[in-house]
Design a protein around this motif. Structure first.
Motif, PDB file in Angstrom:
ATOM      1  N   PRO A 112      10.237   2.176  11.821  1.00 27.14           N
ATOM      2  CA  PRO A 112       9.378   3.617  11.463  1.00 27.14           C
ATOM      3  C   PRO A 112      10.299   4.087  10.290  1.00 27.14           C
ATOM      4  O   PRO A 112      11.487   3.989  10.191  1.00 27.14           O
ATOM      5  CB  PRO A 112       9.524   4.513  12.795  1.00 27.14           C
ATOM      6  N   ARG A 113       9.573   4.752   9.420  1.00 26.87           N
ATOM      7  CA  ARG A 113      10.204   5.385   8.202  1.00 26.87           C
ATOM      8  C   ARG A 113      10.498   4.543   7.047  1.00 26.87           C
ATOM      9  O   ARG A 113      11.014   4.933   5.938  1.00 26.87           O
ATOM     10  CB  ARG A 113      11.330   6.672   8.600  1.00 26.87           C
ATOM     11  N   ASP A 114      10.424   3.101   7.285  1.00 27.89           N
ATOM     12  CA  ASP A 114      10.645   1.924   6.071  1.00 27.89           C
ATOM     13  C   ASP A 114       9.464   2.217   5.132  1.00 27.89           C
ATOM     14  O   ASP A 114       8.574   2.608   5.322  1.00 27.89           O
ATOM     15  CB  ASP A 114      10.672   0.867   6.504  1.00 27.89           C
ATOM     16  N   HIS A 115      10.031   2.340   3.725  1.00 27.07           N
ATOM     17  CA  HIS A 115       9.186   2.291   2.837  1.00 27.07           C
ATOM     18  C   HIS A 115       8.615   0.860   2.364  1.00 27.07           C
ATOM     19  O   HIS A 115       9.376  -0.026   2.094  1.00 27.07           O
ATOM     20  CB  HIS A 115       9.747   2.893   1.574  1.00 27.07           C
ATOM     21  N   ILE A 116       7.147   0.705   2.612  1.00 27.09           N
ATOM     22  CA  ILE A 116       6.640  -0.606   2.390  1.00 27.09           C
ATOM     23  C   ILE A 116       5.684  -0.808   1.221  1.00 27.09           C
ATOM     24  O   ILE A 116       4.929   0.429   1.195  1.00 27.09           O
ATOM     25  CB  ILE A 116       6.277  -1.337   3.595  1.00 27.09           C
ATOM     26  N   GLN A 117       5.403  -1.988   0.865  1.00 25.39           N
ATOM     27  CA  GLN A 117       4.086  -2.162   0.085  1.00 25.39           C
ATOM     28  C   GLN A 117       3.498  -3.471   0.771  1.00 25.39           C
ATOM     29  O   GLN A 117       4.271  -4.359   0.812  1.00 25.39           O
ATOM     30  CB  GLN A 117       4.822  -2.382  -1.563  1.00 25.39           C
ATOM     31  N   VAL A 118       2.347  -3.113   1.040  1.00 35.54           N
ATOM     32  CA  VAL A 118       1.525  -4.212   1.583  1.00 35.54           C
ATOM     33  C   VAL A 118       0.394  -4.833   0.776  1.00 35.54           C
ATOM     34  O   VAL A 118      -0.269  -3.858   0.276  1.00 35.54           O
ATOM     35  CB  VAL A 118       1.080  -3.727   3.080  1.00 35.54           C
ATOM     36  N   ILE A 135       3.985  -8.388   2.880  1.00 33.96           N
ATOM     37  CA  ILE A 135       4.885  -7.159   3.097  1.00 33.96           C
ATOM     38  C   ILE A 135       6.021  -7.031   2.351  1.00 33.96           C
ATOM     39  O   ILE A 135       6.852  -8.223   2.438  1.00 33.96           O
ATOM     40  CB  ILE A 135       5.178  -6.752   4.612  1.00 33.96           C
ATOM     41  N   VAL A 136       6.229  -6.039   1.558  1.00 33.24           N
ATOM     42  CA  VAL A 136       7.544  -5.997   0.763  1.00 33.24           C
ATOM     43  C   VAL A 136       8.022  -4.859   1.336  1.00 33.24           C
ATOM     44  O   VAL A 136       7.524  -3.664   1.137  1.00 33.24           O
ATOM     45  CB  VAL A 136       7.139  -5.853  -0.918  1.00 33.24           C
ATOM     46  N   ASN A 137       9.290  -4.975   2.197  1.00 30.69           N
ATOM     47  CA  ASN A 137       9.970  -3.825   2.341  1.00 30.69           C
ATOM     48  C   ASN A 137      10.788  -3.304   1.615  1.00 30.69           C
ATOM     49  O   ASN A 137      11.803  -3.856   1.303  1.00 30.69           O
ATOM     50  CB  ASN A 137      10.831  -4.325   4.053  1.00 30.69           C
ATOM     51  N   LEU A 138      10.457  -1.975   1.067  1.00 35.35           N
ATOM     52  CA  LEU A 138      11.436  -1.358  -0.180  1.00 35.35           C
ATOM     53  C   LEU A 138      12.573  -0.847   0.310  1.00 35.35           C
ATOM     54  O   LEU A 138      13.394  -0.865  -0.578  1.00 35.35           O
ATOM     55  CB  LEU A 138      10.433  -0.468  -0.820  1.00 35.35           C
ATOM     56  N   THR A 139      12.665  -0.748   1.448  1.00 33.34           N
ATOM     57  CA  THR A 139      13.951  -0.175   2.181  1.00 33.34           C
ATOM     58  C   THR A 139      14.907  -1.078   2.270  1.00 33.34           C
ATOM     59  O   THR A 139      16.157  -0.722   1.773  1.00 33.34           O
ATOM     60  CB  THR A 139      13.757   0.735   3.426  1.00 33.34           C
ATOM     61  N   THR A 140      14.624  -2.212   2.557  1.00 32.79           N
ATOM     62  CA  THR A 140      15.889  -3.200   2.838  1.00 32.79           C
ATOM     63  C   THR A 140      15.632  -4.485   1.858  1.00 32.79           C
ATOM     64  O   THR A 140      16.597  -5.266   1.618  1.00 32.79           O
ATOM     65  CB  THR A 140      15.457  -3.952   4.272  1.00 32.79           C
ATOM     66  N   GLY A 141      14.470  -4.551   1.284  1.00 33.35           N
ATOM     67  CA  GLY A 141      14.303  -5.405   0.012  1.00 33.35           C
ATOM     68  C   GLY A 141      13.982  -6.659   0.557  1.00 33.35           C
ATOM     69  O   GLY A 141      13.812  -7.661  -0.282  1.00 33.35           O
ATOM     70  N   GLN A 142      13.245  -6.779   1.735  1.00 36.07           N
ATOM     71  CA  GLN A 142      12.832  -8.185   2.387  1.00 36.07           C
ATOM     72  C   GLN A 142      11.282  -8.348   1.788  1.00 36.07           C
ATOM     73  O   GLN A 142      10.532  -7.187   1.927  1.00 36.07           O
ATOM     74  CB  GLN A 142      12.845  -8.150   3.749  1.00 36.07           C
ATOM     75  N   LEU A 143      11.087  -9.630   1.571  1.00 38.11           N
ATOM     76  CA  LEU A 143       9.544 -10.036   1.325  1.00 38.11           C
ATOM     77  C   LEU A 143       9.274 -10.828   2.723  1.00 38.11           C
ATOM     78  O   LEU A 143       9.871 -11.614   3.177  1.00 38.11           O
ATOM     79  CB  LEU A 143       9.446 -10.968   0.319  1.00 38.11           C
ATOM     80  N   LEU A 144       8.180 -10.229   3.290  1.00 31.74           N
ATOM     81  CA  LEU A 144       7.728 -10.712   4.622  1.00 31.74           C
ATOM     82  C   LEU A 144       6.188 -11.221   4.477  1.00 31.74           C
ATOM     83  O   LEU A 144       5.675 -10.418   3.953  1.00 31.74           O
ATOM     84  CB  LEU A 144       7.832  -9.658   5.620  1.00 31.74           C
ATOM     85  N   THR A 145       6.053 -12.515   4.988  1.00 34.84           N
ATOM     86  CA  THR A 145       4.658 -13.056   4.925  1.00 34.84           C
ATOM     87  C   THR A 145       4.598 -13.560   6.480  1.00 34.84           C
ATOM     88  O   THR A 145       5.095 -14.646   6.925  1.00 34.84           O
ATOM     89  CB  THR A 145       4.723 -14.224   4.010  1.00 34.84           C
ATOM     90  N   PRO A 146       3.635 -13.122   7.057  1.00 35.90           N
ATOM     91  CA  PRO A 146       3.228 -13.368   8.420  1.00 35.90           C
ATOM     92  C   PRO A 146       2.331 -14.650   8.551  1.00 35.90           C
ATOM     93  O   PRO A 146       1.588 -14.658   7.634  1.00 35.90           O
ATOM     94  CB  PRO A 146       2.423 -12.325   9.143  1.00 35.90           C
ATOM     95  N   ARG A 147       2.710 -15.711   9.248  1.00 33.84           N
ATOM     96  CA  ARG A 147       2.077 -16.744   9.333  1.00 33.84           C
ATOM     97  C   ARG A 147       1.344 -17.089  10.605  1.00 33.84           C
ATOM     98  O   ARG A 147       1.622 -16.645  11.628  1.00 33.84           O
ATOM     99  CB  ARG A 147       3.144 -18.022   9.669  1.00 33.84           C
ATOM    100  N   VAL A 148      -0.010 -17.467  10.369  1.00 36.78           N
ATOM    101  CA  VAL A 148      -0.791 -17.426  11.617  1.00 36.78           C
ATOM    102  C   VAL A 148      -1.281 -19.001  11.494  1.00 36.78           C
ATOM    103  O   VAL A 148      -1.381 -19.724  10.820  1.00 36.78           O
ATOM    104  CB  VAL A 148      -2.182 -16.831  11.076  1.00 36.78           C
TER     105      VAL A 148
END
Length: 181
Positions: A112-118, A135-148
């Motif tokens: 919660p409160r992370d600044h993200i760009q989806v 998802i780009v977590n701008l707070t931590t600098g992580q690039l996240l791609t959920p896999r289905v």
């Protein structure tokens, strides 16, 4: 105003890109991915031809039965289940948005409160919230791609290999018949 009695209205923004702060990750649940019957019939038919060829070869060589544990039609038709996690975020304009994350993410990836760009895409069913693609977590600098899981990963490499070999057998038999005439 009492937020228990009058909850804030949630919007479904279609994006394609939404920037905001994570408000809350709701409890995830599983959803089933459907497998189309024509795809399943084609794969099982060509794989069956390969299995019959193996069984004939095994009976000639007296090596025993070929193949291992088989999954039933209903199991294959049902399809894989995947995790759906509803995500609520407040975009830069202050609107509360609900989105769906399909697949697994590391537990500490979003707080919660992370600044993200989806990056989002609307789903086939209009009654469902938009699906998060990236998802780009701008707070931590992580690039996240959920896999289905996909239909192909559900059917498995062994069954798909058998289907390809069965398809090659059908092509070989057809070519032999055409050349013979």
């Amino acid at each position: 105003m009492d937020h228990e009695l009058f909850p804030e209205r949630v919007a479904w923004r279609t994006g394609p890109v939404i920037t905001g702060h994570v408000v809350r990750l709701l409890e995830g649940y599983s959803r089933e991915l459907r497998v189309g019957q024509p795809v399943l019939v084609a794969v099982l038919g060509t794989a069956g031809l390969f299995r019959v060829t193996l069984l004939l070869l095994a009976s000639v060589l007296r090596a025993g039965a070929a193949g291992g544990a088989r999954r039933r039609w209903t199991e294959l038709r049902k399809g894989p289940e995947f995790l759906v996690t509803p995500l609520r975020l407040r975009d830069d304009t202050g609107v509360l948005c609900e989105l769906e994350i399909h697949g697994h993410l590391p537990q500490s990836a979003l707080e919660p409160r992370d600044h993200i760009q989806v990056t989002v895409r609307s789903q086939k069913d209009a009654g469902l919230a938009p699906r998060v693609e990236k998802i780009v977590n701008l707070t931590t600098g992580q690039l996240l791609t959920p896999r289905v899981p996909t239909v192909w990963s559900h059917l498995g490499p062994a069954l798909l290999l058998q289907a390809v070999i069965g398809l090659l057998l059908v092509g070989g038999i057809t070519a032999g018949i055409v050349l013979a005439t």
